[in-house]
Design a protein around this motif. Structure first.
Motif, PDB file in Angstrom:
ATOM      1  N   VAL A 149       0.866  -1.182   0.000  1.00  0.00           N
ATOM      2  CA  VAL A 149       0.000   0.000   0.000  1.00  0.00           C
ATOM      3  C   VAL A 149       0.907   1.239   0.000  1.00  0.00           C
ATOM      4  CG1 VAL A 149      -1.900   1.207   1.153  1.00  0.00           C
ATOM      5  CG2 VAL A 149      -1.656  -1.267   1.454  1.00  0.00           C
ATOM      6  N   PRO A 150       1.012   1.952  -1.140  1.00  0.00           N
ATOM      7  CA  PRO A 150       1.896   3.125  -1.176  1.00  0.00           C
ATOM      8  C   PRO A 150       1.601   4.132  -0.059  1.00  0.00           C
ATOM      9  CG  PRO A 150       1.157   2.590  -3.386  1.00  0.00           C
ATOM     10  CD  PRO A 150       0.393   1.687  -2.455  1.00  0.00           C
ATOM     11  N   LEU A 151       0.308   4.362   0.229  1.00  0.00           N
ATOM     12  CA  LEU A 151      -0.065   5.331   1.266  1.00  0.00           C
ATOM     13  C   LEU A 151      -0.537   4.622   2.536  1.00  0.00           C
ATOM     14  CD1 LEU A 151      -1.987   7.904  -1.000  1.00  0.00           C
ATOM     15  CD2 LEU A 151       0.419   7.943  -0.327  1.00  0.00           C
ATOM     16  N   LEU A 152       0.214   3.626   2.960  1.00  0.00           N
ATOM     17  CA  LEU A 152      -0.179   2.811   4.115  1.00  0.00           C
ATOM     18  C   LEU A 152      -0.421   3.658   5.366  1.00  0.00           C
ATOM     19  CD1 LEU A 152      -0.521  -0.082   5.347  1.00  0.00           C
ATOM     20  CD2 LEU A 152       1.901   0.023   5.927  1.00  0.00           C
ATOM     21  N   PHE A 153       0.495   4.563   5.667  1.00  0.00           N
ATOM     22  CA  PHE A 153       0.378   5.335   6.906  1.00  0.00           C
ATOM     23  C   PHE A 153      -0.697   6.420   6.810  1.00  0.00           C
ATOM     24  CE2 PHE A 153       5.032   4.084   7.013  1.00  0.00           C
ATOM     25  CZ  PHE A 153       4.806   2.993   7.831  1.00  0.00           C
ATOM     26  N   GLU A 154      -1.028   6.822   5.587  1.00  0.00           N
ATOM     27  CA  GLU A 154      -2.079   7.825   5.403  1.00  0.00           C
ATOM     28  C   GLU A 154      -3.468   7.193   5.375  1.00  0.00           C
ATOM     29  OE1 GLU A 154       1.384   9.415   2.782  1.00  0.00           O
ATOM     30  OE2 GLU A 154       0.747   7.505   3.628  1.00  0.00           O
ATOM     31  N   SER A 155      -3.535   5.871   5.126  1.00  0.00           N
ATOM     32  CA  SER A 155      -4.826   5.181   4.951  1.00  0.00           C
ATOM     33  C   SER A 155      -5.193   4.419   6.222  1.00  0.00           C
ATOM     34  CB  SER A 155      -4.731   4.191   3.778  1.00  0.00           C
ATOM     35  OG  SER A 155      -4.186   4.822   2.647  1.00  0.00           O
ATOM     36  N   SER A 156      -6.035   5.011   7.051  1.00  0.00           N
ATOM     37  CA  SER A 156      -6.357   4.415   8.356  1.00  0.00           C
ATOM     38  C   SER A 156      -7.050   3.056   8.217  1.00  0.00           C
ATOM     39  CB  SER A 156      -7.215   5.366   9.173  1.00  0.00           C
ATOM     40  OG  SER A 156      -8.390   5.695   8.448  1.00  0.00           O
ATOM     41  N   CYS A 157      -7.762   2.820   7.098  1.00  0.00           N
ATOM     42  CA  CYS A 157      -8.529   1.570   6.968  1.00  0.00           C
ATOM     43  C   CYS A 157      -7.625   0.333   6.968  1.00  0.00           C
ATOM     44  CB  CYS A 157      -9.403   1.601   5.722  1.00  0.00           C
ATOM     45  SG  CYS A 157      -8.516   1.771   4.174  1.00  0.00           S
ATOM     46  N   TYR A 158      -6.359   0.478   6.578  1.00  0.00           N
ATOM     47  CA  TYR A 158      -5.474  -0.685   6.516  1.00  0.00           C
ATOM     48  C   TYR A 158      -4.808  -1.002   7.867  1.00  0.00           C
ATOM     49  CZ  TYR A 158      -6.018  -0.538   1.467  1.00  0.00           C
ATOM     50  OH  TYR A 158      -6.542  -0.559   0.208  1.00  0.00           O
ATOM     51  N   GLN A 159      -4.862  -0.066   8.805  1.00  0.00           N
ATOM     52  CA  GLN A 159      -4.155  -0.246  10.077  1.00  0.00           C
ATOM     53  C   GLN A 159      -4.644  -1.475  10.848  1.00  0.00           C
ATOM     54  OE1 GLN A 159      -1.465   1.616  10.420  1.00  0.00           O
ATOM     55  NE2 GLN A 159      -2.105   2.753   8.609  1.00  0.00           N
ATOM     56  N   ASP A 160      -5.935  -1.766  10.744  1.00  0.00           N
ATOM     57  CA  ASP A 160      -6.514  -2.884  11.503  1.00  0.00           C
ATOM     58  C   ASP A 160      -6.148  -4.255  10.944  1.00  0.00           C
ATOM     59  OD1 ASP A 160      -7.680  -1.089  13.191  1.00  0.00           O
ATOM     60  OD2 ASP A 160      -9.632  -1.114  12.209  1.00  0.00           O
ATOM     61  N   ILE A 161      -5.762  -4.322   9.663  1.00  0.00           N
ATOM     62  CA  ILE A 161      -5.474  -5.639   9.073  1.00  0.00           C
ATOM     63  C   ILE A 161      -3.975  -5.925   8.958  1.00  0.00           C
ATOM     64  CG2 ILE A 161      -7.668  -5.869   7.844  1.00  0.00           C
ATOM     65  CD1 ILE A 161      -6.283  -4.966   5.306  1.00  0.00           C
ATOM     66  N   VAL A 162      -3.156  -4.908   9.219  1.00  0.00           N
ATOM     67  CA  VAL A 162      -1.701  -5.065   9.098  1.00  0.00           C
ATOM     68  C   VAL A 162      -1.090  -5.308  10.476  1.00  0.00           C
ATOM     69  CG1 VAL A 162       0.409  -3.790   8.540  1.00  0.00           C
ATOM     70  CG2 VAL A 162      -1.515  -3.726   6.967  1.00  0.00           C
ATOM     71  N   ALA A 163      -0.375  -6.431  10.613  1.00  0.00           N
ATOM     72  CA  ALA A 163       0.263  -6.755  11.894  1.00  0.00           C
ATOM     73  C   ALA A 163       1.532  -5.934  12.098  1.00  0.00           C
ATOM     74  CB  ALA A 163       0.594  -8.245  11.945  1.00  0.00           C
ATOM     75  N   GLU A 164       2.272  -5.713  10.995  1.00  0.00           N
ATOM     76  CA  GLU A 164       3.521  -4.940  11.032  1.00  0.00           C
ATOM     77  C   GLU A 164       3.659  -4.160   9.742  1.00  0.00           C
ATOM     78  OE1 GLU A 164       7.264  -6.442  12.444  1.00  0.00           O
ATOM     79  OE2 GLU A 164       6.315  -8.264  13.184  1.00  0.00           O
ATOM     80  N   SER A 165       4.506  -3.124   9.779  1.00  0.00           N
ATOM     81  CA  SER A 165       4.740  -2.350   8.560  1.00  0.00           C
ATOM     82  C   SER A 165       6.208  -2.434   8.162  1.00  0.00           C
ATOM     83  CB  SER A 165       4.337  -0.887   8.762  1.00  0.00           C
ATOM     84  OG  SER A 165       5.081  -0.317   9.828  1.00  0.00           O
ATOM     85  N   LEU A 166       6.432  -2.520   6.861  1.00  0.00           N
ATOM     86  CA  LEU A 166       7.779  -2.609   6.294  1.00  0.00           C
ATOM     87  C   LEU A 166       7.929  -1.502   5.261  1.00  0.00           C
ATOM     88  CD1 LEU A 166      10.483  -4.093   5.817  1.00  0.00           C
ATOM     89  CD2 LEU A 166       9.282  -5.567   4.188  1.00  0.00           C
ATOM     90  N   LEU A 167       8.876  -0.606   5.497  1.00  0.00           N
ATOM     91  CA  LEU A 167       9.108   0.534   4.612  1.00  0.00           C
ATOM     92  C   LEU A 167      10.322   0.273   3.723  1.00  0.00           C
ATOM     93  CD1 LEU A 167       8.704   3.600   3.829  1.00  0.00           C
ATOM     94  CD2 LEU A 167      10.269   4.125   5.712  1.00  0.00           C
ATOM     95  N   VAL A 168      10.151   0.488   2.408  1.00  0.00           N
ATOM     96  CA  VAL A 168      11.289   0.492   1.486  1.00  0.00           C
ATOM     97  C   VAL A 168      11.683   1.946   1.343  1.00  0.00           C
ATOM     98  CG1 VAL A 168      12.166  -0.247  -0.750  1.00  0.00           C
ATOM     99  CG2 VAL A 168      10.180  -1.384   0.219  1.00  0.00           C
ATOM    100  N   ASP A 169      12.939   2.250   1.632  1.00  0.00           N
ATOM    101  CA  ASP A 169      13.370   3.647   1.692  1.00  0.00           C
ATOM    102  C   ASP A 169      14.660   3.858   0.896  1.00  0.00           C
ATOM    103  OD1 ASP A 169      13.146   6.364   2.947  1.00  0.00           O
ATOM    104  OD2 ASP A 169      15.099   5.783   3.753  1.00  0.00           O
ATOM    105  N   CYS A 170      14.776   5.042   0.275  1.00  0.00           N
ATOM    106  CA  CYS A 170      16.034   5.409  -0.386  1.00  0.00           C
ATOM    107  C   CYS A 170      16.182   6.924  -0.369  1.00  0.00           C
ATOM    108  CB  CYS A 170      16.088   4.866  -1.815  1.00  0.00           C
ATOM    109  SG  CYS A 170      14.924   5.654  -2.943  1.00  0.00           S
ATOM    110  N   GLU A 171      17.358   7.388  -0.740  1.00  0.00           N
ATOM    111  CA  GLU A 171      17.621   8.827  -0.789  1.00  0.00           C
ATOM    112  C   GLU A 171      16.695   9.480  -1.821  1.00  0.00           C
ATOM    113  OE1 GLU A 171      19.474  10.648   1.104  1.00  0.00           O
ATOM    114  OE2 GLU A 171      20.312   8.956   2.212  1.00  0.00           O
ATOM    115  N   PRO A 172      16.183  10.686  -1.533  1.00  0.00           N
ATOM    116  CA  PRO A 172      15.273  11.361  -2.474  1.00  0.00           C
ATOM    117  C   PRO A 172      15.867  11.555  -3.877  1.00  0.00           C
ATOM    118  CG  PRO A 172      15.214  12.444  -0.345  1.00  0.00           C
ATOM    119  CD  PRO A 172      16.297  11.424  -0.265  1.00  0.00           C
ATOM    120  N   SER A 173      17.169  11.805  -3.974  1.00  0.00           N
ATOM    121  CA  SER A 173      17.781  12.008  -5.289  1.00  0.00           C
ATOM    122  C   SER A 173      17.681  10.738  -6.132  1.00  0.00           C
ATOM    123  CB  SER A 173      19.253  12.424  -5.145  1.00  0.00           C
ATOM    124  OG  SER A 173      19.966  11.443  -4.417  1.00  0.00           O
ATOM    125  N   LEU A 174      17.868   9.593  -5.487  1.00  0.00           N
ATOM    126  CA  LEU A 174      17.767   8.297  -6.161  1.00  0.00           C
ATOM    127  C   LEU A 174      16.317   8.009  -6.549  1.00  0.00           C
ATOM    128  CD1 LEU A 174      19.663   5.981  -6.930  1.00  0.00           C
ATOM    129  CD2 LEU A 174      19.280   4.987  -4.679  1.00  0.00           C
TER     130      LEU A 174
END
Length: 197
Positions: free
Chosen positions: A111-136
């Motif tokens: 879910v690209p907007l996982l943290f912005e979308s409250s409806c998904y919070q109840d079904i997700v046990a944990e969250s995993l973020l893929v992160d990189c530098e903004p320039s990349l």
């Protein structure tokens, strides 16, 4: 099966991470893929979208003209909210349907907007973020989409700030390096979840 929410800014590398988890036998329900299905030829969302935004938002074949839709909603927050009010409930319902059909030690839900979308919070046990530098991130999006720099900047600016995403995530995958490094991280975090499940 426990559900792990996979998220990250545009161009961070969510699709690559999905493929790496698939190699470990972990399935993924992808909300972007669902959105594409809903707005493809004969897609379940097209009638409602045309009623709300006009018939000119579709190609001759009946699929969504993404470029035209993007222009409409990025310029106007109210239009974006109207689009989300139609699409998001349909995406959520289809996500639940697909999750219910899968059986694995755990399942990814992208879910690209996982943290912005409250409806998904109840079904997700944990969250995993893929992160990189903004320039990349910018470089990858421009390479992939052919969008001009200003439009890529506008998309990134409309998303949750990077620091806040990192703060809210239970786990972070660093995608600044090469594929081998990312693969090692996926194996490490994925193995940990399989063990706990």
């Amino acid at each position: 099966s426990p559900v792990v929410g996979l998220t990250g800014g545009i161009g961070a590398g969510k699709s690559t991470v999905e493929k790496l988890f698939a190699e470990l036998g972990i399935p993924c329900v992808d909300t972007d893929r669902i959105a594409h299905q809903l707005t493809a030829v004969g897609g379940a969302a097209m009638a409602a979208l045309c009623a709300a935004f006009g018939a000119d938002i579709q190609h001759a074949d009946g699929s969504l003209d993404r470029e035209r839709m993007r222009q409409k909603v990025f310029a106007d927050a109210n239009e974006r909210r109207r689009l989300e009010a139609i699409l998001h409930p349909m995406i959520f319902d289809e996500s639940l349907r697909q999750l219910a059909q899968l059986d694995a030690p755990y399942i990814l839900l992208a879910v690209p907007l996982l943290f912005e979308s409250s409806c998904y919070q109840d079904i997700v046990a944990e969250s995993l973020l893929v992160d990189c530098e903004p320039s990349l991130q910018r470089e990858r999006v421009m390479l992939r989409s052919g969008l001009p720099a200003a439009q890529v900047e506008a998309i990134i600016a409309a998303q949750m700030p990077r620091a806040l995403r990192r703060e809210r995530a239970d786990s972070v995958l660093d995608n600044n390096g090469d594929l081998a490094l990312l693969s090692l991280q996926v194996a490490s975090v994925g193995g940990g979840w399989a063990y706990r499940a």
